[in-house]
Design a protein around this motif. Structure first.
Motif, PDB file in Angstrom:
ATOM      1  N   GLU A  61      27.077   2.879  98.859  1.00 47.68           N
ATOM      2  CA  GLU A  61      25.655   3.047  98.559  1.00 47.68           C
ATOM      3  C   GLU A  61      25.352   2.448  97.189  1.00 47.68           C
ATOM      4  O   GLU A  61      26.019   2.747  96.211  1.00 47.68           O
ATOM      5  CB  GLU A  61      25.303   4.530  98.563  1.00 47.68           C
ATOM      6  CG  GLU A  61      23.812   4.779  98.430  1.00 47.68           C
ATOM      7  CD  GLU A  61      23.512   6.265  98.435  1.00 47.68           C
ATOM      8  OE1 GLU A  61      22.342   6.631  98.430  1.00 47.68           O
ATOM      9  OE2 GLU A  61      24.473   7.052  98.422  1.00 47.68           O
ATOM     10  N   PRO A  62      24.346   1.558  97.098  1.00 48.64           N
ATOM     11  CA  PRO A  62      24.015   0.965  95.795  1.00 48.64           C
ATOM     12  C   PRO A  62      23.465   2.019  94.847  1.00 48.64           C
ATOM     13  O   PRO A  62      22.919   3.032  95.278  1.00 48.64           O
ATOM     14  CB  PRO A  62      22.943  -0.077  96.148  1.00 48.64           C
ATOM     15  CG  PRO A  62      22.328   0.423  97.423  1.00 48.64           C
ATOM     16  CD  PRO A  62      23.448   1.096  98.161  1.00 48.64           C
ATOM     17  N   PRO A  63      23.618   1.814  93.536  1.00 46.41           N
ATOM     18  CA  PRO A  63      23.070   2.774  92.574  1.00 46.41           C
ATOM     19  C   PRO A  63      21.565   2.921  92.749  1.00 46.41           C
ATOM     20  O   PRO A  63      20.849   1.947  93.001  1.00 46.41           O
ATOM     21  CB  PRO A  63      23.403   2.137  91.219  1.00 46.41           C
ATOM     22  CG  PRO A  63      24.508   1.169  91.502  1.00 46.41           C
ATOM     23  CD  PRO A  63      24.300   0.688  92.891  1.00 46.41           C
ATOM     24  N   LYS A  64      21.088   4.129  92.604  1.00 47.51           N
ATOM     25  CA  LYS A  64      19.667   4.391  92.782  1.00 47.51           C
ATOM     26  C   LYS A  64      18.911   4.112  91.486  1.00 47.51           C
ATOM     27  O   LYS A  64      19.402   4.390  90.395  1.00 47.51           O
ATOM     28  CB  LYS A  64      19.451   5.848  93.194  1.00 47.51           C
ATOM     29  CG  LYS A  64      20.160   6.229  94.493  1.00 47.51           C
ATOM     30  CD  LYS A  64      20.013   7.714  94.763  1.00 47.51           C
ATOM     31  CE  LYS A  64      20.803   8.137  95.981  1.00 47.51           C
ATOM     32  NZ  LYS A  64      20.746   9.605  96.193  1.00 47.51           N
ATOM     33  N   THR A  65      17.723   3.580  91.620  1.00 46.23           N
ATOM     34  CA  THR A  65      16.893   3.298  90.459  1.00 46.23           C
ATOM     35  C   THR A  65      16.503   4.601  89.787  1.00 46.23           C
ATOM     36  O   THR A  65      15.953   5.499  90.435  1.00 46.23           O
ATOM     37  CB  THR A  65      15.624   2.523  90.875  1.00 46.23           C
ATOM     38  OG1 THR A  65      16.018   1.320  91.531  1.00 46.23           O
ATOM     39  CG2 THR A  65      14.778   2.194  89.665  1.00 46.23           C
ATOM     40  N   CYS A  66      16.788   4.699  88.507  1.00 45.23           N
ATOM     41  CA  CYS A  66      16.476   5.911  87.725  1.00 45.23           C
ATOM     42  C   CYS A  66      16.979   7.169  88.416  1.00 45.23           C
ATOM     43  O   CYS A  66      16.287   8.193  88.480  1.00 45.23           O
ATOM     44  CB  CYS A  66      14.972   6.006  87.454  1.00 45.23           C
ATOM     45  SG  CYS A  66      14.356   4.720  86.361  1.00 45.23           S
ATOM     46  N   GLY A  67      18.209   7.090  88.944  1.00 45.66           N
ATOM     47  CA  GLY A  67      18.817   8.261  89.560  1.00 45.66           C
ATOM     48  C   GLY A  67      18.132   8.734  90.824  1.00 45.66           C
ATOM     49  O   GLY A  67      18.271   9.907  91.204  1.00 45.66           O
ATOM     50  N   GLY A  68      17.407   7.838  91.498  1.00 47.44           N
ATOM     51  CA  GLY A  68      16.734   8.228  92.738  1.00 47.44           C
ATOM     52  C   GLY A  68      15.526   9.105  92.520  1.00 47.44           C
ATOM     53  O   GLY A  68      15.148   9.889  93.403  1.00 47.44           O
ATOM     54  N   THR A 108      20.056  12.740  87.476  1.00 44.88           N
ATOM     55  CA  THR A 108      21.121  12.484  86.509  1.00 44.88           C
ATOM     56  C   THR A 108      20.797  11.321  85.577  1.00 44.88           C
ATOM     57  O   THR A 108      21.597  10.992  84.693  1.00 44.88           O
ATOM     58  CB  THR A 108      22.440  12.170  87.239  1.00 44.88           C
ATOM     59  OG1 THR A 108      22.238  11.065  88.134  1.00 44.88           O
ATOM     60  CG2 THR A 108      22.903  13.381  88.036  1.00 44.88           C
ATOM     61  N   TRP A 109      19.646  10.687  85.769  1.00 40.84           N
ATOM     62  CA  TRP A 109      19.248   9.556  84.909  1.00 40.84           C
ATOM     63  C   TRP A 109      18.576  10.048  83.639  1.00 40.84           C
ATOM     64  O   TRP A 109      18.955   9.687  82.536  1.00 40.84           O
ATOM     65  CB  TRP A 109      18.321   8.630  85.693  1.00 40.84           C
ATOM     66  CG  TRP A 109      17.644   7.582  84.859  1.00 40.84           C
ATOM     67  CD1 TRP A 109      16.465   7.709  84.159  1.00 40.84           C
ATOM     68  CD2 TRP A 109      18.089   6.246  84.615  1.00 40.84           C
ATOM     69  NE1 TRP A 109      16.142   6.542  83.512  1.00 40.84           N
ATOM     70  CE2 TRP A 109      17.131   5.621  83.771  1.00 40.84           C
ATOM     71  CE3 TRP A 109      19.191   5.508  85.019  1.00 40.84           C
ATOM     72  CZ2 TRP A 109      17.257   4.306  83.342  1.00 40.84           C
ATOM     73  CZ3 TRP A 109      19.312   4.192  84.604  1.00 40.84           C
ATOM     74  CH2 TRP A 109      18.357   3.615  83.764  1.00 40.84           C
ATOM     75  N   PHE A 110      17.577  10.897  83.807  1.00 38.18           N
ATOM     76  CA  PHE A 110      16.804  11.349  82.658  1.00 38.18           C
ATOM     77  C   PHE A 110      17.564  12.437  81.904  1.00 38.18           C
ATOM     78  O   PHE A 110      18.039  13.410  82.481  1.00 38.18           O
ATOM     79  CB  PHE A 110      15.436  11.876  83.093  1.00 38.18           C
ATOM     80  CG  PHE A 110      14.522  10.795  83.600  1.00 38.18           C
ATOM     81  CD1 PHE A 110      13.941   9.898  82.717  1.00 38.18           C
ATOM     82  CD2 PHE A 110      14.268  10.657  84.946  1.00 38.18           C
ATOM     83  CE1 PHE A 110      13.117   8.885  83.171  1.00 38.18           C
ATOM     84  CE2 PHE A 110      13.434   9.657  85.415  1.00 38.18           C
ATOM     85  CZ  PHE A 110      12.856   8.759  84.529  1.00 38.18           C
ATOM     86  N   THR A 111      17.636  12.225  80.576  1.00 38.80           N
ATOM     87  CA  THR A 111      18.315  13.188  79.710  1.00 38.80           C
ATOM     88  C   THR A 111      17.364  13.865  78.733  1.00 38.80           C
ATOM     89  O   THR A 111      17.775  14.759  78.003  1.00 38.80           O
ATOM     90  CB  THR A 111      19.423  12.487  78.903  1.00 38.80           C
ATOM     91  OG1 THR A 111      18.834  11.454  78.096  1.00 38.80           O
ATOM     92  CG2 THR A 111      20.459  11.872  79.831  1.00 38.80           C
ATOM     93  N   LYS A 112      16.086  13.435  78.737  1.00 38.93           N
ATOM     94  CA  LYS A 112      15.122  14.000  77.796  1.00 38.93           C
ATOM     95  C   LYS A 112      13.811  14.272  78.528  1.00 38.93           C
ATOM     96  O   LYS A 112      13.361  13.453  79.332  1.00 38.93           O
ATOM     97  CB  LYS A 112      14.860  13.044  76.626  1.00 38.93           C
ATOM     98  CG  LYS A 112      16.099  12.581  75.893  1.00 38.93           C
ATOM     99  CD  LYS A 112      15.763  11.500  74.876  1.00 38.93           C
ATOM    100  CE  LYS A 112      17.017  10.932  74.244  1.00 38.93           C
ATOM    101  NZ  LYS A 112      16.715   9.830  73.296  1.00 38.93           N
TER     102      LYS A 112
END
Length: 915
Positions: free
Chosen positions: A146-153, A213-217
């Protein structure tokens, strides 16, 4: 069911579902409570299950979002039982493959919503033997690529939650995240980007981050958020194992939010939150205490804690203090602490903040803001040793703000003594503005501040220093590392005292060893007297930033600023507003910037613009357009050419400096004429030689500049860059070859059959690495046009600084030699006069007048030329006698950046005076 009926049903189903993509359609049996079964058509969309009645036109009998599923069990005979929030559905499919497809589609959809989080609900369980094929569509399968999801899906999760909540999915939200956030690699989700949406839409957006899991803030400032959004923020805190920073500043949070957040954190032992900003919200102290204690239990502790203006009391600080001392993880991690605008935090009897900071945060705390609080005067003296010891022991402080705290003199003394004994920190930003220091504080600054070498930025504005600035400003000049000073709102004085203070400021910024880079006198209302400081900016060689706003300097001040900008080459930023500047003043500044190529930043003076526009709109608009064009030009890559620098230098030769050289040369020439009948002694020969050197000094500066230019046309730097361009081109080709070969190898590994077929293409895959390369012109352009330009600019600055130093040094010596020669020849002329009177008693009229013209007191030259004869007959140059722009000698900074690129000492003398 007949094929014709299924086709008719499909068309009817598509009309009902509108634009929703259909992933699966099958005829099934739905078991009812009485043990009976009914025919249904099962349809799976992306996020939703539908059961349609078997008729045309069909209608939806049952539908639910996959997120409503609480359990899903499979049984023999292709049966699946699905438990939802509302009821249970028992469905029997026709084959095992169909059953596997349904189960895996639902599981896969949920995995995309939860991003395989540890908190994702395990909803599917199987009874009996389930064939291996049931795992075929599993996203966790090792065989799935599965390709990486844009901005963690995010967009998928958002769409699923919109469907679950029955609201429309906003395409603009998905586009912004997938395009803007992704292209900028932005991990901070800013709710202000979607402030135009209603509260329910914002709540769904926040809920989409819970398992992302993309956004940390997560950031929200100056925007009131509703209870729905707050609930989802708390849900995100309780579930996310990626959220690191949470900012909810001035968000209208209720008092019980800290308590709720503490509960949410207690449910999430995997939380990685390390930065928490709840400033400008009225919060319950007990809740804050509980939240702080809960935060202490986190694995990483906090790096940033901002509780500014949260009604925090001394009891809350006690809890914070206990946390600082009780948890090594917490105390060792805290870097940024802001408790400003909480008047009670330091005034209670049990406030022990500095003791806790001393015991817990000396190692890593870098930012401390306690502004707009108040010291406990009752406990002040008792806490001074701890207060002083903390500032002498902190290892990492870079910013300390005690602004608007009414700091007593004893506390200020303890602060300075502590910092002066701290060998660990440097370049500290110290803000003690608005502390009502007055005369007592000024005395402490005068006595102790020069020893506080760790301070690089000092803000003492609005302290009622006034006349005490006479003693404070010299303390700044004795400071070894002070770079930035804010002095505004301290000039509530008039007349001679104000003039003396401004002269001291001028002297401060024009000292040879002055390290100041920025000076702010904002809102000091200096009026016309402040023009002396504006005028001094022309020759200033250290300041790069100055703030003169709020001084009512009017158009006369703007005129002085325009003259200063035409000759200054070090200023990069000027703030000028609230000075009653009209369109005429702005035109003066605009004309000056046409000849200034170094000023890069000048904020729009909105107050003055509004006033000037009412009086002369067209003139003001034209002037501002010119100013903006000049600033844009200065921020682009074009630089000063050497010819521009030389022309600027030649245009800056001042009449006063010229008169110094000319007058001495004329006097010495006249003395030689008187003594021409005498024998040529050593003094006469020296005089003729020094006149020759004075004549040559006119060409000293341009000749040195031309020499530096000629030797650099094809110098080592250019040659090295040419060589480097070739080496970089080869290195780039090699890197490309490695990368392309690796790409082709991976393609062959993943798709061997297709790659073999692709070998028949032109060019074949195996030879791609030989076909690609970076154009040599691109590398050469990057080096020779961009890097070389910056390097050459740095070299030019250094070369001009050396030229300045050489020119200034030699011209100084010429002036001293001229004056020495003049005094020597004057004695000889006087002696010749006496001999002539005794010998003949007759002189020609012309000869008599020439001798008499040379007979004047020493004080005449002393005053006009700034030259002083010492008691032993030596000669020295007095800087106070010569103008500041002449007497200031420019030395290069470690042969680096010069403080003044264009010296003002090379005097152009008229040739007829030297004949």
């Amino acid at each position: 069911m007949s094929l014709e009926y299924l086709l008719s049903s499909s068309e009817s189903i598509r009309k009902v579902l509108d634009k929703q993509p259909v992933k699966f359609v099958r005829a099934i049996k739905q078991e009812t409570r009485g043990g009976k079964s009914e025919d249904r058509i099962l349809v799976l969309a992306t996020w939703r299950l539908y059961l349609f009645a078997v008729k045309v036109p069909t209608k939806v009998e049952v539908t639910f979002n996959f997120l409503e599923i609480r359990a899903m069990n499979t049984y023999p005979d292709f049966q699946v039982v699905i438990d939802t929030d509302k009821t249970t559905f028992s469905l029997r499919l026709q084959t095992q493959e169909q059953l596997d497809h349904v189960v895996n589609h639902i599981n896969y959809a949920l995995s995309r919503v939860f991003n395989n989080s540890i908190y994702a609900p395990p909803i599917c369980r199987a009874e009996g033997d389930v064939p291996d094929g049931s795992h075929k569509f599993s996203p966790n399968s090792e065989s799935s690529l599965e390709p990486p999801k844009t901005c963690g899906g995010f967009s998928e999760t958002y769409a699923a939650l919109c469907d679950y909540n029955g609201i429309g999915c906003k395409e603009e939200v998905q586009w912004d995240v997938d395009t803007i956030y992704h292209s900028q690699d932005n991990r901070e989700f800013n709710l202000l980007d979607f402030s135009h949406l209603d509260s329910r839409d914002l709540a769904v957006i926040v809920a989409s981050i819970a398992y992302n899991t993309w956004f940390t803030k997560l950031y929200c400032k100056d925007m009131r958020i509703g209870s729905e959004v707050v609930d989802q923020i708390l849900h995100t805190v309780s579930k996310s194992n990626s959220l690191e920073e949470l900012t909810l500043e001035n968000a209208g949070l209720k008092a019980d939010f800290p308590q709720k957040m503490a509960s949410a954190l207690s449910e999430n032992p995997a939380s990685v939150i390390h930065s928490l900003n709840l400033a400008h919200n009225t919060l319950d102290n007990q809740g804050v205490s509980n939240l702080i204690q809960q935060v202490c239990r986190l694995n990483k502790g906090l790096r940033l804690l901002n509780l500014s203006k949260t009604s925090l009391s001394s009891k809350g600080v006690v809890s914070l203090s206990q946390a600082l001392c009780s948890s090594d993880d917490y105390s060792n991690s805290l870097l940024h602490l802001d408790l400003s605008k909480n008047p009670g935090v330091l005034s209670g009897e049990d406030a022990t903040l500095f003791g806790a900071l001393l015991r817990g945060c000396c190692a890593d705390l870098s930012y401390l803001n306690l502004s707009k609080n108040s010291f406990s005067h009752r406990r002040g003296r008792d806490s001074l040793p701890t207060f002083r010891q903390f500032f002498s022991s902190a290892f990492s402080l870079t910013h300390v703000s005690l602004a608007s705290m009414k700091v007593p003199p004893d506390s200020l003394r303890a602060l300075f003594l502590g910092l002066s004994n701290n060998p660990h920190i440097s370049d500290l930003h110290l803000d003690i503005s608005g502390c009502e220091l007055r005369s007592a504080g000024a005395a402490v600054i005068q006595e102790l501040f020069p020893r506080v070498s760790c301070v690089g930025t000092l803000d003492v504005s609005d302290n009622g220093l006034d006349a005490d600035l006479l003693a404070v400003i010299p303390a700044f000049s004795r400071h070894p590392s002070l770079k930035h000073v804010m002095l505004g709102k301290n000039f509530n004085i008039k007349g001679r005292v104000l003039d003396e203070i401004l002269q001291k400021l001028v002297h401060l910024v024009q000292e040879e060893e002055c390290a100041l880079q920025s000076l702010s006198l904002a809102d000091s209302r200096l009026r016309h007297r402040g023009t002396v400081l504006v005028n001094a900016l022309g020759s200033n060689a250290c300041l790069r930033k100055v703030d003169l706003s709020g001084n009512l300097l009017e158009d006369s001040g703007a005129k002085m600023l325009s003259k200063a900008l035409q000759i200054n080459t070090t200023l990069r930023s000027v703030t000028w507003d609230r000075n009653n500047t009209t369109g005429v003043g702005f035109q003066d500044v605009a004309r000056a910037l046409e000849h200034n190529f170094t000023l890069q930043f000048m904020p729009l003076p909105l107050c003055d613009i509004a006033q000037a526009y009412r009086g002369a709109p067209e003139k003001t608009e034209q002037a501002l357009a010119k100013i903006q064009r000049a600033l844009l030009r200065n921020n682009q890559t074009q630089r000063f050419s050497q010819k521009q620098a030389l022309r600027l230098h030649q245009g800056l030769v001042t009449s006063t400096a010229e008169q110094v050289m000319e007058r001495l040369c004329v006097r010495v020439q006249q003395q030689l004429c008187v003594l021409k009948s005498c024998e040529d002694g050593d003094e006469v020969q020296t005089a003729r030689q020094i006149l020759k050197e004075a004549r040559n000094s006119r060409a000293l500066y341009p000749s040195l500049c031309e020499l530096a230019h000629v030797l650099s046309v094809d110098g080592p730097v250019k040659q090295r860059l040419d060589t480097l361009a070739g080496e970089l081109a080869k290195a780039a080709d090699k890197e490309l070859q490695v990368v392309v070969d690796s790409m082709v190898s991976l393609c062959r590994e993943l798709c061997p059959m297709s790659c073999s077929a692709a070998e028949r293409l032109s060019p074949p895959l195996s030879s791609i690495s030989e076909q690609v390369s970076i154009p040599r012109s691109a590398i050469r352009s990057a080096l020779m046009e961009r890097a070389a330009e910056d390097i050459n600019q740095a070299l030019e600055e250094v070369k001009l600084s050396v030229v300045s130093y050489l020119t200034n040094s030699i011209v100084d010596q010429i002036l001293q030699e001229l004056y020495t020669t003049h005094k020597t020849l004057l004695r000889q002329v006087s002696q010749a006069k006496r001999w002539d009177d005794v010998g003949t008693g007759r002189r020609s009229v012309r000869h008599s007048r020439l001798v008499e013209s040379l007979d004047f007191p020493d004080e005449d030259f002393g005053v006009n030329l700034g030259i002083h004869c010492s008691e032993n007959g030596g000669v020295s140059m007095l800087e106070d006698g010569l103008p500041d722009f002449y007497s200031k000698r420019v030395l290069p900074d470690r042969w680096g950046h010069t403080s003044d690129l264009f010296p003002l000492t090379c005097c152009s003398m008229t040739s007829d005076l030297l004949k």
